[in-house]
Design a protein around this motif. Structure first.
Motif, PDB file in Angstrom:
ATOM      1  N   THR A 281       0.859  -1.273  -0.045  1.00 13.79           N
ATOM      2  CA  THR A 281      -0.125  -0.027   0.058  1.00 13.79           C
ATOM      3  C   THR A 281       0.698   1.246   0.232  1.00 13.79           C
ATOM      4  OG1 THR A 281       0.064  -0.276   2.323  1.00 13.79           O
ATOM      5  CG2 THR A 281      -2.025  -0.905   1.086  1.00 13.79           C
ATOM      6  N   GLU A 282       2.219   1.265   0.196  1.00  8.79           N
ATOM      7  CA  GLU A 282       3.192   2.536   0.348  1.00  8.79           C
ATOM      8  C   GLU A 282       2.655   3.364  -0.875  1.00  8.79           C
ATOM      9  OE1 GLU A 282       6.922   0.984  -0.260  1.00  8.79           O
ATOM     10  OE2 GLU A 282       7.778   2.989   0.605  1.00  8.79           O
ATOM     11  N   GLY A 283       2.574   2.927  -2.217  1.00 11.32           N
ATOM     12  CA  GLY A 283       2.423   3.904  -3.142  1.00 11.32           C
ATOM     13  C   GLY A 283       1.070   4.792  -2.880  1.00 11.32           C
ATOM     14  N   GLN A 284       0.051   4.371  -2.146  1.00 14.90           N
ATOM     15  CA  GLN A 284      -0.997   5.007  -1.965  1.00 14.90           C
ATOM     16  C   GLN A 284      -1.011   6.226  -1.329  1.00 14.90           C
ATOM     17  OE1 GLN A 284      -4.700   2.793  -2.121  1.00 14.90           O
ATOM     18  NE2 GLN A 284      -3.204   0.774  -2.162  1.00 14.90           N
ATOM     19  N   TYR A 285       0.032   6.449  -0.253  1.00 16.01           N
ATOM     20  CA  TYR A 285       0.099   7.554   0.732  1.00 16.01           C
ATOM     21  C   TYR A 285       1.099   8.484  -0.122  1.00 16.01           C
ATOM     22  CZ  TYR A 285      -1.522   4.007   3.869  1.00 16.01           C
ATOM     23  OH  TYR A 285      -2.514   3.105   4.481  1.00 16.01           O
ATOM     24  N   HIS A 286       0.660   9.602  -0.039  1.00 15.87           N
ATOM     25  CA  HIS A 286       1.494  10.799  -0.667  1.00 15.87           C
ATOM     26  C   HIS A 286       1.864  12.031   0.514  1.00 15.87           C
ATOM     27  CE1 HIS A 286       0.445   8.739  -4.326  1.00 15.87           C
ATOM     28  NE2 HIS A 286      -0.551   8.965  -4.047  1.00 15.87           N
ATOM     29  N   LYS A 287       1.284  11.859   1.610  1.00 10.05           N
ATOM     30  CA  LYS A 287       1.702  12.856   2.574  1.00 10.05           C
ATOM     31  C   LYS A 287       2.029  12.343   3.986  1.00 10.05           C
ATOM     32  CE  LYS A 287      -1.658  16.246   1.016  1.00 10.05           C
ATOM     33  NZ  LYS A 287      -3.023  15.606   0.672  1.00 10.05           N
ATOM     34  N   GLY A 288       2.881  12.989   4.731  1.00 13.80           N
ATOM     35  CA  GLY A 288       3.510  12.493   6.029  1.00 13.80           C
ATOM     36  C   GLY A 288       4.732  11.602   5.577  1.00 13.80           C
ATOM     37  N   ILE A 289       5.282  11.100   6.923  1.00  9.35           N
ATOM     38  CA  ILE A 289       6.725  10.421   6.589  1.00  9.35           C
ATOM     39  C   ILE A 289       6.441   8.761   6.714  1.00  9.35           C
ATOM     40  CG2 ILE A 289       8.798  10.111   8.098  1.00  9.35           C
ATOM     41  CD1 ILE A 289       7.945  12.718   9.517  1.00  9.35           C
ATOM     42  N   ILE A 290       6.463   8.443   5.497  1.00  9.07           N
ATOM     43  CA  ILE A 290       5.985   7.026   5.228  1.00  9.07           C
ATOM     44  C   ILE A 290       7.006   6.149   5.266  1.00  9.07           C
ATOM     45  CG2 ILE A 290       4.764   5.651   3.330  1.00  9.07           C
ATOM     46  CD1 ILE A 290       4.306   8.848   2.260  1.00  9.07           C
ATOM     47  N   LYS A 291       6.900   4.767   6.023  1.00 13.94           N
ATOM     48  CA  LYS A 291       7.822   3.806   6.342  1.00 13.94           C
ATOM     49  C   LYS A 291       7.017   2.666   6.041  1.00 13.94           C
ATOM     50  CE  LYS A 291      10.847   6.445   9.541  1.00 13.94           C
ATOM     51  NZ  LYS A 291      12.024   6.843   8.529  1.00 13.94           N
ATOM     52  N   ALA A 292       7.610   1.751   4.946  1.00 16.00           N
ATOM     53  CA  ALA A 292       7.026   0.519   4.648  1.00 16.00           C
ATOM     54  C   ALA A 292       7.870  -0.562   5.486  1.00 16.00           C
ATOM     55  CB  ALA A 292       6.779   0.290   3.312  1.00 16.00           C
ATOM     56  N   LEU A 293       7.200  -1.578   6.200  1.00 15.19           N
ATOM     57  CA  LEU A 293       7.986  -2.668   6.696  1.00 15.19           C
ATOM     58  C   LEU A 293       8.392  -3.569   5.992  1.00 15.19           C
ATOM     59  CD1 LEU A 293       5.558  -2.990  10.160  1.00 15.19           C
ATOM     60  CD2 LEU A 293       7.814  -1.533   9.799  1.00 15.19           C
ATOM     61  N   GLY A 294       7.524  -3.992   4.780  1.00 15.01           N
ATOM     62  CA  GLY A 294       7.930  -5.123   3.860  1.00 15.01           C
ATOM     63  C   GLY A 294       6.581  -5.410   3.453  1.00 15.01           C
ATOM     64  N   SER A 295       6.609  -6.682   2.751  1.00 17.30           N
ATOM     65  CA  SER A 295       5.549  -7.234   2.111  1.00 17.30           C
ATOM     66  C   SER A 295       4.712  -7.999   2.888  1.00 17.30           C
ATOM     67  CB  SER A 295       5.784  -7.924   0.672  1.00 17.30           C
ATOM     68  OG  SER A 295       4.866  -8.894   0.305  1.00 17.30           O
ATOM     69  N   ARG A 296       3.504  -7.988   3.066  1.00 14.54           N
ATOM     70  CA  ARG A 296       2.546  -8.802   3.647  1.00 14.54           C
ATOM     71  C   ARG A 296       2.853 -10.282   3.562  1.00 14.54           C
ATOM     72  NH1 ARG A 296      -1.510  -6.168   6.557  1.00 14.54           N
ATOM     73  NH2 ARG A 296      -1.316  -3.873   5.948  1.00 14.54           N
ATOM     74  N   SER A 297       3.532 -10.729   2.464  1.00 14.82           N
ATOM     75  CA  SER A 297       3.734 -12.261   2.356  1.00 14.82           C
ATOM     76  C   SER A 297       4.809 -12.519   2.879  1.00 14.82           C
ATOM     77  CB  SER A 297       3.547 -12.273   0.562  1.00 14.82           C
ATOM     78  OG  SER A 297       5.021 -11.625   0.248  1.00 14.82           O
ATOM     79  N   ASN A 298       5.459 -11.681   3.581  1.00 18.16           N
ATOM     80  CA  ASN A 298       6.737 -12.348   4.146  1.00 18.16           C
ATOM     81  C   ASN A 298       6.817 -11.674   5.824  1.00 18.16           C
ATOM     82  OD1 ASN A 298       9.238 -12.629   5.513  1.00 18.16           O
ATOM     83  ND2 ASN A 298      10.463 -12.159   3.707  1.00 18.16           N
ATOM     84  N   MET A 299       5.824 -12.010   6.705  1.00 16.08           N
ATOM     85  CA  MET A 299       5.629 -11.484   7.927  1.00 16.08           C
ATOM     86  C   MET A 299       6.842 -11.391   8.817  1.00 16.08           C
ATOM     87  SD  MET A 299       2.610 -10.401   8.017  1.00 16.08           S
ATOM     88  CE  MET A 299       1.407 -10.346   9.404  1.00 16.08           C
ATOM     89  N   LYS A 300       7.777 -12.488   8.600  1.00 18.47           N
ATOM     90  CA  LYS A 300       8.908 -12.593   9.305  1.00 18.47           C
ATOM     91  C   LYS A 300       9.888 -11.269   9.152  1.00 18.47           C
ATOM     92  CE  LYS A 300       9.567 -17.207  10.694  1.00 18.47           C
ATOM     93  NZ  LYS A 300      10.161 -18.462  10.633  1.00 18.47           N
ATOM     94  N   ALA A 301       9.647 -10.885   7.883  1.00 23.49           N
ATOM     95  CA  ALA A 301      10.600  -9.584   7.461  1.00 23.49           C
ATOM     96  C   ALA A 301       9.837  -8.378   8.060  1.00 23.49           C
ATOM     97  CB  ALA A 301      10.496  -9.565   5.925  1.00 23.49           C
ATOM     98  N   ILE A 302       8.835  -8.462   8.218  1.00 16.68           N
ATOM     99  CA  ILE A 302       8.001  -7.086   8.755  1.00 16.68           C
ATOM    100  C   ILE A 302       8.209  -7.194  10.276  1.00 16.68           C
ATOM    101  CG2 ILE A 302       5.729  -6.462   9.486  1.00 16.68           C
ATOM    102  CD1 ILE A 302       4.737  -7.085   6.665  1.00 16.68           C
ATOM    103  N   ALA A 303       7.988  -8.203  10.916  1.00 19.22           N
ATOM    104  CA  ALA A 303       8.633  -8.435  12.243  1.00 19.22           C
ATOM    105  C   ALA A 303      10.058  -7.813  12.726  1.00 19.22           C
ATOM    106  CB  ALA A 303       8.493  -9.694  12.724  1.00 19.22           C
ATOM    107  N   ALA A 304      10.830  -8.328  11.514  1.00 18.75           N
ATOM    108  CA  ALA A 304      12.354  -7.983  11.860  1.00 18.75           C
ATOM    109  C   ALA A 304      12.319  -6.308  11.857  1.00 18.75           C
ATOM    110  CB  ALA A 304      13.377  -8.603  11.096  1.00 18.75           C
ATOM    111  N   LYS A 305      11.630  -5.775  11.032  1.00 19.44           N
ATOM    112  CA  LYS A 305      11.858  -4.120  10.920  1.00 19.44           C
ATOM    113  C   LYS A 305      10.962  -3.519  11.981  1.00 19.44           C
ATOM    114  CE  LYS A 305      12.290  -2.020   7.073  1.00 19.44           C
ATOM    115  NZ  LYS A 305      12.429  -1.333   5.832  1.00 19.44           N
ATOM    116  N   LEU A 306       9.866  -4.031  12.706  1.00 19.01           N
ATOM    117  CA  LEU A 306       8.933  -3.079  13.387  1.00 19.01           C
ATOM    118  C   LEU A 306       9.704  -2.330  14.510  1.00 19.01           C
ATOM    119  CD1 LEU A 306       6.023  -2.406  14.265  1.00 19.01           C
ATOM    120  CD2 LEU A 306       6.055  -4.271  15.525  1.00 19.01           C
ATOM    121  N   PHE A 307      10.299  -2.645  15.278  1.00 22.08           N
ATOM    122  CA  PHE A 307      11.155  -1.947  16.295  1.00 22.08           C
ATOM    123  C   PHE A 307      12.036  -0.914  15.905  1.00 22.08           C
ATOM    124  CE2 PHE A 307      10.516  -5.660  19.994  1.00 22.08           C
ATOM    125  CZ  PHE A 307       9.032  -5.193  20.005  1.00 22.08           C
TER     126      PHE A 307
END
Ligand code: TXA
Ligand code: MG
Length: 350
Positions: A281-307
């Protein structure tokens, strides 16, 4: 202020001399921050009450929140616990070394300062080579909570622990990034049916495959406790960046819309807005400071970046962070548990 020594160690080519030195610091009653596969830990000799008292002081941790005791083999657990029930043995065999913490009945060898007065003790055998080498070199079990100031997101990079702990501990081992990125799963094995008290690096699904029925403590996602929480850490605010965090849950496009609308409102109020989203969904935000955690198809990668991502917002001017929710399956349970706590349970269902 303590003079903190920063010791750089390469986890793929461990300098044994440096490890021996750090092990001596532990044995002498000092404090050492070290990397594990989950998050950095703030360690001291678990059998020395005066040494472990330094942990509570360095973190500003309430003394009714017990510590995990780290070991470097199943054999190290024997003097610490009354018994290892069959299911606990199976869990150790399947998941150790690794991100699983097991609660068992303690013996008198474990000081009450570690367990915050409880008759149980949390034990874990981490798989990170530096953690394992340090425990072996110190020759004692190491009590270690996450190495953050109490209430902050847990540290997953050396820079995080240097920021939080320089001047508060004897040694910081700078040993690279933590792979899992959120803490171990805590499972209570003192009851017939094992109960997850904190979702983490080993998922419910993985545990069920080995142990059969496993319960999740019902208060985990709501923050509401019927009685005294079974794991004291549950009741504290946690993982909080400087900015206020709000989580949005629901169908993907409704969430995007709601975050976009809220961003516009907040900007109009003169607030700086941060957004935590997924790659999808990253491409749909245009305002604010946007940080993508990764793809929802790889939840382990998202976990690794959260903190790390929550901490990155502390380096910005964000006043409010609007975060997309993640599906509560597999690693998603641990991700949502941390995110909801970071938000102080402020979750909008759209
Ligand atoms: O991955 C991890 O577990 C990291 C690394 C450093 O190993 N450690 C960590 O420790 O996250 P800490 O102190 O931040 O979290 C320990 C959690 C707390 O929620 C605490 O309440 C719970 O474990 N705990 C410890 N001993 C317990 C006990 N005897 N009964 C119930 N819960 C316990
Ligand atoms: Mg912690």
């Amino acid at each position: 202020m303590i003079k903190t020594e920063i010791v750089e160690i390469d986890c793929v080519d461990i300098d044994q001399g440096k490890i021996t030195h750090c092990g001596e610091v532990i044995r002498r009653g000092g404090t050492v921050v070290f990397p594990t596969e989950t998050v950095y830990g703030l360690g001291a000799n678990a059998l020395d009450p005066a040494a472990t008292a330094k942990i509570f002081e360095a973190k500003g941790r309430p003394d009714d929140n017990p510590l995990i005791v780290h070991v470097s083999g199943v054999g190290d657990v024997l003097p610490l616990v009354e018994e290892i029930p069959q299911k606990a043995k199976m869990a150790m065999e399947a998941f150790w070394p690794g991100p699983l913490t097991i609660i068992l009945k303690k013996t008198s060898a474990v000081p009450y300062i570690i367990t915050a007065g409880l008759d149980t003790v949390a034990v874990r055998y981490p798989s990170h080579p530096i953690a394992e080498a340090l425990i072996k070199a110190s020759g004692v079990p190491i009590a270690a909570p996450s190495g953050n100031i109490s209430g902050k997101p847990s540290p997953t990079k050396a820079s995080h622990v240097i920021k939080d702990m320089d001047g508060r501990v004897d040694v910081i081992i700078a040993g690279g990034d933590c792979q899992v990125g959120l803490e171990s799963t805590v499972i209570d094995m003192t009851t017939e049916t094992p109960t997850i008290l904190r979702p983490g690096g080993i998922t419910l699904e993985e545990l069920e495959e080995v142990l059969g029925e496993v319960e999740m403590d019902p208060s985990l996602m709501t923050g509401e406790f019927q009685e005294a929480p079974r794991s004291p850490g549950m009741k504290y605010t946690h993982y909080s960046p400087r900015a206020e965090v709000v989580v949005f849950a629901g169908p993907s496009q409704s969430v995007v819309k709601a975050i976009q609308n809220r961003t516009v409102e907040l900007l109009a109020e003169g607030k700086e807005v941060g957004i935590i989203c997924s790659q999808e969904t990253e491409g749909q935000y245009h305002k604010g400071i946007i940080k993508a955690l990764g793809s929802r198809s790889n939840m382990k990668a998202i976990a690794a970046k959260l903190f790390a991502t929550l901490r990155e917002f502390d380096e910005t001017n964000a006043d409010v962070i609007l975060a997309e929710a993640f599906e509560e399956v597999q690693m998603g349970k641990a991700i949502m548990n941390r995110l909801i706590k970071a938000a102080g349970y402020k979750i909008y269902r759209v």
